[in-house]
Design an enzyme around this catalytic site. Structure first.
Site, PDB file in Angstrom:
ATOM      1  N   ASP A 112       0.806  -1.224   0.000  1.00 48.33           N
ATOM      2  CA  ASP A 112       0.000   0.000   0.000  1.00 48.33           C
ATOM      3  C   ASP A 112       0.842   1.279   0.000  1.00 48.33           C
ATOM      4  O   ASP A 112       1.993   1.295   0.401  1.00 48.33           O
ATOM      5  CB  ASP A 112      -0.899   0.025   1.244  1.00 48.33           C
ATOM      6  N   HIS A 161      -5.748   3.457  -4.202  1.00 48.19           N
ATOM      7  CA  HIS A 161      -5.758   3.651  -2.745  1.00 48.19           C
ATOM      8  C   HIS A 161      -6.078   5.118  -2.416  1.00 48.19           C
ATOM      9  O   HIS A 161      -5.635   5.634  -1.387  1.00 48.19           O
ATOM     10  CB  HIS A 161      -4.406   3.240  -2.162  1.00 48.19           C
ATOM     11  N   HIS A 165      -5.507   9.603   0.799  1.00 42.62           N
ATOM     12  CA  HIS A 165      -5.497   8.676   1.930  1.00 42.62           C
ATOM     13  C   HIS A 165      -6.384   9.135   3.095  1.00 42.62           C
ATOM     14  O   HIS A 165      -5.981   9.089   4.263  1.00 42.62           O
ATOM     15  CB  HIS A 165      -4.065   8.467   2.439  1.00 42.62           C
ATOM     16  N   HIS A 251       3.328  -2.607   3.223  1.00 41.49           N
ATOM     17  CA  HIS A 251       3.398  -1.208   2.803  1.00 41.49           C
ATOM     18  C   HIS A 251       4.742  -0.902   2.156  1.00 41.49           C
ATOM     19  O   HIS A 251       5.744  -1.556   2.447  1.00 41.49           O
ATOM     20  CB  HIS A 251       3.217  -0.267   4.010  1.00 41.49           C
TER      21      HIS A 251
END
Length: 292
Positions: A112, A161, A165, A251
């Protein structure tokens, strides 16, 4: 990167949410490497290879040598992609999934954000040929969009994504649509293909998220079952074991977030957990979609 980290800190979301502190219980350390869009699936993926006689033996030896350079053992070879994807899309509401319903002993890797841009990670994945999906946030990747191009060229999926965020549950329907559709356009323009998959930051979503995702062309919302930290993995289930079809969250993070550990070292630790439990790694996009 500072903006993304500040968002995480401000919301005080625990690690299991997918954007939090990296502290973890003590566990086994990992070895260091030997040196310090959804493109079409690659025909040469991680594992021992298939074939007969000398060809198969040669492929296994080549795989063992590639993995040994990163102080790893080879993963089992992934099975061929299913002729009919077990997660069907296009039938109404966008599906929300944390695992893939399959009997194949496979798991799926996802990374991510995109804040850390470690050149060694590109080399590692080029050598190991382990498939994964990148859920990218524009606020984290805009400093170097080109970093992710060679990773996508290897056959790894580029997925959504959001632009900045946010916790989508705190936003109204139109604001959610701007975050999701805006990132769809950014990623399509940058990497040449409109993403099929989307992950809400922190795993937080509601029905407005599903509606916005559908309106933006997203086929599935992807959550996770395990979360990789530095050396240890966090499990949602009490037995603390991988199961067929599990989606694993990691991540793009570097030494400042990983207590001095590099992203390649963290990824090597992740692959050790997968290998030790006897799982192959498959390409997530091959298991999601309309029947062929």
């Amino acid at each position: 990167m500072a903006g993304v980290v500040a968002l995480c800190a401000a919301l005080l979301v625990p690690v299991i949410s997918g954007c939090g502190a990296t502290a973890e219980p003590s566990g086994p350390g990992g070895g260091r490497p030997a040196s310090s869009v959804s493109p079409s699936p690659s025909p040469d993926r991680a594992g021992g290879g298939e074939g007969t006689g000398d060809t198969a033996a040669g492929e296994r030896a080549a795989a063992a040598a590639r993995f040994a350079r990163w102080d790893l053992k080879p993963l089992p070879a992934a099975p061929a992609p299913p002729a009919s994807p077990p997660v069907r899309t296009g039938g109404g509401k966008v599906p929300v999934i944390s695992e893939i319903p399959t009997r194949d002993k496979v798991v799926f890797l996802t990374f991510d954000d995109g804040a850390e841009k470690d050149p060694e990670f590109v080399r590692m994945m080029r050598e190991l040929k382990v498939p994964f999906t990148m859920f990218l946030t524009d606020a984290a990747i805009r400093s170097d969009y080109g970093y992710f191009t060679p990773l996508a060229a290897l056959g790894n999926g580029v997925a959504n994504h959001t632009l900045t965020h946010p916790n989508l549950r705190t936003l109204g329907a139109e604001a959610q649509r701007r975050e999701i559709c805006g990132q769809q356009r950014k990623l399509a323009g940058t990497y040449g293909a409109t993403p099929r998959l989307m992950r809400p930051p922190y795993g937080n979503w509601n029905e407005d998220t599903r509606a916005a995702a559908a309106s933006c062309g997203v086929e599935a919302i992807v959550l996770w079952r395990e979360s990789m930290q530095i050396t240890n993995m966090q499990y949602q289930r009490a037995d603390r074991k991988l199961r067929p079809g599990d989606i694993i969250l990691a991540h793009f993070r570097g030494p400042s977030e990983l207590k001095g550990t590099s992203m390649t070292e963290m990824t090597a630790n992740l692959l050790r957990h997968v290998q030790e439990q006897g799982f192959a790694v498959a390409r997530l996009e091959d298991y999601i979609g309309r029947a062929r």
